[in-house]
Design a protein around this motif. Structure first.
Motif: not given
Length: 356
Positions: A274-275, A277, A296, A298, A305
Motif C-alpha cells: 500500500k505504501l 516512498c 509518498a 498510500f 489513494s
C-alpha cells in the motif's frame, strides 16, 4: 488397493492431464512481452511435447534442481529518459496544481483510439485543448497517430515496431502550423533487449540537424546510462549527461550529472503493498541552493489513494485520487506554501479522467 490398481489410477490421471507425466518433455521458449510501462521485455515460457502451455514449476526437467513455482522473466532496462521514473511518479502523479483538467479516452468498433483533453489554467486563464486519434495495424506492426491542439498545430506520427528487427521501434514524426507555415520533422528510433536500451532522435532540419543519442546498459540490476546531443549547425555538443543507478521490483536508486553542472539523485522504495516512498535531490554547481524533497503514495484501497510531498522550501503538495466507477477517476490536489501560509497564493486543482 493393489500396486497394479495404483499404477492404473496414475496412468488414467496422466492420460486426462490431471497430473504431469514424469517422462513428458518440457520445452522452454523465450518470447517478447510488454511491461506495464510500455517497454519491451522478454520472458521464458514452458510447453509440453504437444505444444500446450504449462507451468515451468511443474516441469520435471533434469536440469532444474529446484522447482521455484515462478516463470523466469528477463527485464529490459529502461530508456535514459525513464531512469528514476519510479521516484518521479511518486512526486508527479496524482497532482494537478492550479488547473482544472478533463481527459477522455475512447475506442471505436474499428479499433481507432481517440484521446481528447482540456486544461484550464487558473492563473493565466488560458484554456488548452487537444485531440488525437491512433490506429494500429498489428499484422504489419504499424501505428498511425494524428494530433491537433488549440494552438492550431497538426502532428502526424507513423511508427513501425518489431518488424525491421526484434525490439526495434522507428517513428517518423511531423508537425505543421497552418497559421505560421512552420513545419518540423523528426526521425526517432529505439531498441531494447535484456541488456541494453538505446534511443536516437534526429531533427530533420536541412539547415543543420540536431542528433540526440542515449543508451542505458544493465547488469544484474545495475544501470549505467549516457545521453549526448550534437548540434550540427553550431558544430558542438549541446548535452553531455551521465547516470548511474540500481533497480529492482521494490527499490530503485538513480544519480545523474547533466553537463557537468547539474547533479541529481532519487531513491524509490516500495515499503508495502500500500505504501510507496520517494526521495529526490537536486543541486547546481556554483550555487548553494539545494532542492530536497520527500514524497509518498498510500493506497487506501483498490480505488482510492492519498499522495503527499514536501521539500526543503516548505512547499507542500497534497493529492487524493478516487476511482468513482470503472473508467472514471477523480483527482483532487492542493499546493500549499508553508513559508507564507497566511499570505495566500496556494493552488488547488481538479482532474477528471474518463475511459470506457
Amino acid at each position: 488397493m493393489s500396486i497394479f490398481e495404483s499404477l492404473f489410477s496414475l496412468e488414467i490421471l496422466r492420460y486426462f492431464k490431471l497430473i504431469p507425466s514424469v517422462n513428458a518433455a518440457i520445452i522452454k521458449e523465450t518470447v517478447p512481452c510488454i511491461r506495464s510501462d510500455g517497454t519491451l521485455s522478454q520472458k521464458v515460457i514452458c510447453k509440453d511435447d504437444e505444444g500446450n502451455r504449462v507451468n515451468c514449476s511443474s516441469s520435471w526437467d533434469e536440469d532444474d534442481s529446484k522447482l521455484t513455482g515462478e516463470i523466469a522473466l528477463k527485464m529490459a532496462p529502461p530508456y535514459y529518459a525513464d531512469l528514476g521514473k519510479k521516484a518521479n511518479d511518486v512526486f508527479g502523479k496524482g497532482y494537478h496544481f492550479g488547473v482544472f483538467k478533463l481527459d477522455l479516452k475512447t475506442k471505436s468498433e474499428a479499433g481507432v483510439e481517440f484521446t481528447s483533453g482540456i486544461v484550464s489554467n487558473q492563473e493565466s486563464g488560458k484554456v488548452f485543448g487537444s485531440l488525437s486519434s491512433k490506429y494500429a495495424v498489428k499484422d504489419y506492426g504499424l501505428t498511425f497517430t494524428e494530433k491537433w491542439n488549440t494552438d492550431n498545430t497538426l502532428a502526424t506520427d507513423i511508427t513501425i515496431q518489431d518488424k525491421i528487427a526484434a525490439g526495434l521501434k522507428v517513428t517518423l514524426e511531423g508537425t505543421f502550423a497552418p497559421q505560421t507555415g512552420s513545419k518540423t520533422g523528426k526521425l526517432k528510433s529505439s531498441f531494447a533487449n535484456d541488456t541494453v536500451a538505446v534511443n536516437t532522435n534526429l531533427d530533420l532540419d536541412l539547415a543543420g540537424p540536431i542528433v540526440d543519442v542515449a543508451a542505458v546498459l544493465s547488469y544484474q540490476g545495475w544501470l549505467a546510462g549516457a545521453h549526448t546531443q550534437f548540434d550540427s549547425q553550431k558544430a558542438k555538443f549541446a548535452k553531455n549527461n551521465f547516470a548511474l543507478g540500481y533497480q529492482s521490483n521494490d527499490f530503485a536508486l538513480h544519480t545523474n550529472v547533466d553537463n557537468g553542472k547539474e547533479f541529481g539523485g532519487s531513491i524509490y522504495q516500495k515499503v508495502s503493498d500500500k505504501l510507496d516512498c520517494g526521495i529526490s535531490m537536486k543541486w547546481t554547481s556554483g550555487s548553494s541552493d539545494t532542492l530536497f524533497g520527500v514524497g509518498a503514495k498510500f493506497a487506501l484501497d483498490q480505488d482510492a489513494s492519498l499522495h503527499a510531498k514536501v521539500n526543503n522550501k516548505s512547499l507542500i503538495g497534497l493529492g487524493y485520487q478516487q476511482k468513482l466507477r470503472p473508467g472514471v477517476t477523480l483527482t483532487l490536489s492542493a499546493a500549499i506554501d508553508g513559508q507564507n501560509f497566511n499570505a495566500g497564493g496556494h493552488k488547488v486543482g481538479v482532474a477528471l479522467e474518463l475511459e470506457p
